[in-house]
Design a protein around this motif. Structure first.
Motif, PDB file in Angstrom:
ATOM      1  N   HIS A 176       0.817  -1.214   0.000  1.00  0.00           N
ATOM      2  CA  HIS A 176       0.000   0.000   0.000  1.00  0.00           C
ATOM      3  C   HIS A 176       0.854   1.268   0.000  1.00  0.00           C
ATOM      4  N   SER A 177       1.927   1.236  -0.794  1.00  0.00           N
ATOM      5  CA  SER A 177       2.797   2.411  -0.899  1.00  0.00           C
ATOM      6  C   SER A 177       3.568   2.326  -2.203  1.00  0.00           C
ATOM      7  N   GLY A 178       4.263   3.391  -2.511  1.00  0.00           N
ATOM      8  CA  GLY A 178       5.225   3.342  -3.582  1.00  0.00           C
ATOM      9  C   GLY A 178       6.403   2.507  -3.095  1.00  0.00           C
ATOM     10  N   CYS A 179       7.420   2.376  -3.923  1.00  0.00           N
ATOM     11  CA  CYS A 179       8.570   1.588  -3.502  1.00  0.00           C
ATOM     12  C   CYS A 179       9.849   2.128  -4.121  1.00  0.00           C
ATOM     13  N   ARG A 180      10.941   1.672  -3.584  1.00  0.00           N
ATOM     14  CA  ARG A 180      12.276   2.010  -4.090  1.00  0.00           C
ATOM     15  C   ARG A 180      12.865   0.724  -4.649  1.00  0.00           C
ATOM     16  N   LEU A 181      13.234   0.747  -5.925  1.00  0.00           N
ATOM     17  CA  LEU A 181      13.871  -0.389  -6.583  1.00  0.00           C
ATOM     18  C   LEU A 181      15.359  -0.099  -6.693  1.00  0.00           C
TER      19      LEU A 181
ATOM     20  N   LEU B  20      19.014  -1.809  -7.996  1.00  0.00           N
ATOM     21  CA  LEU B  20      19.689  -2.853  -8.760  1.00  0.00           C
ATOM     22  C   LEU B  20      21.188  -2.688  -8.552  1.00  0.00           C
ATOM     23  N   HIS B  21      21.859  -3.802  -8.330  1.00  0.00           N
ATOM     24  CA  HIS B  21      23.302  -3.782  -8.096  1.00  0.00           C
ATOM     25  C   HIS B  21      23.900  -4.921  -8.904  1.00  0.00           C
ATOM     26  N   VAL B  22      24.896  -4.610  -9.712  1.00  0.00           N
ATOM     27  CA  VAL B  22      25.549  -5.629 -10.528  1.00  0.00           C
ATOM     28  C   VAL B  22      27.012  -5.711 -10.131  1.00  0.00           C
ATOM     29  N   ASP B  23      27.415  -6.899  -9.724  1.00  0.00           N
ATOM     30  CA  ASP B  23      28.810  -7.254  -9.498  1.00  0.00           C
ATOM     31  C   ASP B  23      29.120  -8.344 -10.505  1.00  0.00           C
ATOM     32  N   PRO B  24      30.391  -8.578 -10.806  1.00  0.00           N
ATOM     33  CA  PRO B  24      30.685  -9.657 -11.747  1.00  0.00           C
ATOM     34  C   PRO B  24      30.023 -10.977 -11.327  1.00  0.00           C
ATOM     35  N   GLY B  25      29.146 -11.474 -12.189  1.00  0.00           N
ATOM     36  CA  GLY B  25      28.466 -12.737 -11.946  1.00  0.00           C
ATOM     37  C   GLY B  25      27.200 -12.657 -11.120  1.00  0.00           C
ATOM     38  N   LEU B  26      26.914 -11.523 -10.499  1.00  0.00           N
ATOM     39  CA  LEU B  26      25.747 -11.402  -9.625  1.00  0.00           C
ATOM     40  C   LEU B  26      24.891 -10.198  -9.981  1.00  0.00           C
ATOM     41  N   VAL B  27      23.587 -10.370  -9.882  1.00  0.00           N
ATOM     42  CA  VAL B  27      22.641  -9.262  -9.987  1.00  0.00           C
ATOM     43  C   VAL B  27      21.818  -9.282  -8.706  1.00  0.00           C
ATOM     44  N   THR B  28      21.833  -8.163  -7.976  1.00  0.00           N
ATOM     45  CA  THR B  28      21.059  -8.055  -6.748  1.00  0.00           C
ATOM     46  C   THR B  28      19.901  -7.101  -6.979  1.00  0.00           C
ATOM     47  N   VAL B  29      18.709  -7.550  -6.620  1.00  0.00           N
ATOM     48  CA  VAL B  29      17.486  -6.758  -6.716  1.00  0.00           C
ATOM     49  C   VAL B  29      17.008  -6.502  -5.296  1.00  0.00           C
ATOM     50  N   GLU B  30      16.725  -5.249  -4.986  1.00  0.00           N
ATOM     51  CA  GLU B  30      16.126  -4.908  -3.695  1.00  0.00           C
ATOM     52  C   GLU B  30      14.919  -4.028  -3.942  1.00  0.00           C
ATOM     53  N   VAL B  31      13.821  -4.349  -3.264  1.00  0.00           N
ATOM     54  CA  VAL B  31      12.613  -3.541  -3.343  1.00  0.00           C
ATOM     55  C   VAL B  31      12.222  -3.196  -1.911  1.00  0.00           C
ATOM     56  N   GLU B  32      12.136  -1.903  -1.655  1.00  0.00           N
ATOM     57  CA  GLU B  32      11.812  -1.394  -0.321  1.00  0.00           C
ATOM     58  C   GLU B  32      10.459  -0.707  -0.360  1.00  0.00           C
ATOM     59  N   ASP B  33       9.612  -1.028   0.629  1.00  0.00           N
ATOM     60  CA  ASP B  33       8.329  -0.344   0.729  1.00  0.00           C
ATOM     61  C   ASP B  33       8.092   0.083   2.174  1.00  0.00           C
ATOM     62  N   ASP B  34       6.972   0.744   2.424  1.00  0.00           N
ATOM     63  CA  ASP B  34       6.682   1.298   3.750  1.00  0.00           C
ATOM     64  C   ASP B  34       5.900   0.353   4.658  1.00  0.00           C
ATOM     65  N   SER B  35       5.486  -0.792   4.163  1.00  0.00           N
ATOM     66  CA  SER B  35       4.644  -1.689   4.952  1.00  0.00           C
ATOM     67  C   SER B  35       5.489  -2.565   5.876  1.00  0.00           C
ATOM     68  N   PRO B  36       5.064  -2.721   7.126  1.00  0.00           N
ATOM     69  CA  PRO B  36       5.777  -3.611   8.035  1.00  0.00           C
ATOM     70  C   PRO B  36       5.395  -5.082   7.856  1.00  0.00           C
ATOM     71  N   ILE B  37       4.415  -5.363   7.000  1.00  0.00           N
ATOM     72  CA  ILE B  37       3.942  -6.733   6.809  1.00  0.00           C
ATOM     73  C   ILE B  37       4.903  -7.484   5.888  1.00  0.00           C
ATOM     74  N   CYS B  38       5.423  -8.611   6.365  1.00  0.00           N
ATOM     75  CA  CYS B  38       6.360  -9.414   5.585  1.00  0.00           C
ATOM     76  C   CYS B  38       5.614 -10.253   4.556  1.00  0.00           C
ATOM     77  N   PRO B  39       6.269 -10.553   3.424  1.00  0.00           N
ATOM     78  CA  PRO B  39       5.613 -11.403   2.429  1.00  0.00           C
ATOM     79  C   PRO B  39       5.427 -12.818   2.961  1.00  0.00           C
ATOM     80  N   ARG B  40       4.390 -13.466   2.466  1.00  0.00           N
ATOM     81  CA  ARG B  40       4.110 -14.846   2.855  1.00  0.00           C
ATOM     82  C   ARG B  40       5.116 -15.750   2.164  1.00  0.00           C
TER      83      ARG B  40
END
Length: 138
Positions: free
Chosen positions: A68-73, A75-95
């Motif tokens: 129930h909010s916008g989010c911050r995406l 992306l971080h690329v290191d050799p061989g790795l792609v890291t995705v992080e999505v941050e939102d304002d909700s304290p509810i953890c995903p199932r």
């Protein structure tokens, strides 16, 4: 005589702010594909781009729909790795449990966990959370 210089790829990062809107996941897919194919300096396989785009779509959809909010995406690329992080304002953890066959939804996080080498949820001090998924080279 000098030893030949090896070119080392440096880590590349991008951060995008996305609104709470139905179009955010589509926009996030576009931003991810563009960054991974053009903006990060190369070194990302086609399979990583496809998998990262799918992961981003699921995580941004969850953040904007269930958070129930916008989010911050991020992306971080290191050799061989792609890291995705999505941050939102909700304290509810995903199932994080497996859905039943009769469930109409709930398969996205299971899919994300299958596509990634590492998956984590971190709660922030302000009540929000960050979902992190790391994809390794295929």
């Amino acid at each position: 005589m000098r030893a030949p210089r090896r070119s080392r790829r440096r880590a590349a990062r991008a951060t995008y702010l996305l609104p709470q809107a139905e179009t955010s996941a589509r926009w996030a897919r576009h931003l991810t594909t563009t960054f991974l194919t053009r903006g990060c300096g190369g070194g990302v396989s086609g399979d990583q781009v496809k998998d990262a785009t799918l992961v981003v779509s699921e995580l941004v959809t969850n953040a904007t729909r269930h958070g129930h909010s916008g989010c911050r995406l991020r992306l971080h690329v290191d050799p061989g790795l792609v890291t995705v992080e999505v941050e939102d304002d909700s304290p509810i953890c995903p199932r994080l449990c497996s859905p039943l066959e009769t469930d109409e939804s709930g398969r996205g996080i299971v899919m994300v966990r299958e596509l990634t080498q590492h998956f984590a949820v971190r709660c922030g001090p302000g009540g929000g959370k960050t979902v992190q998924a790391v994809l390794a080279a295929s």
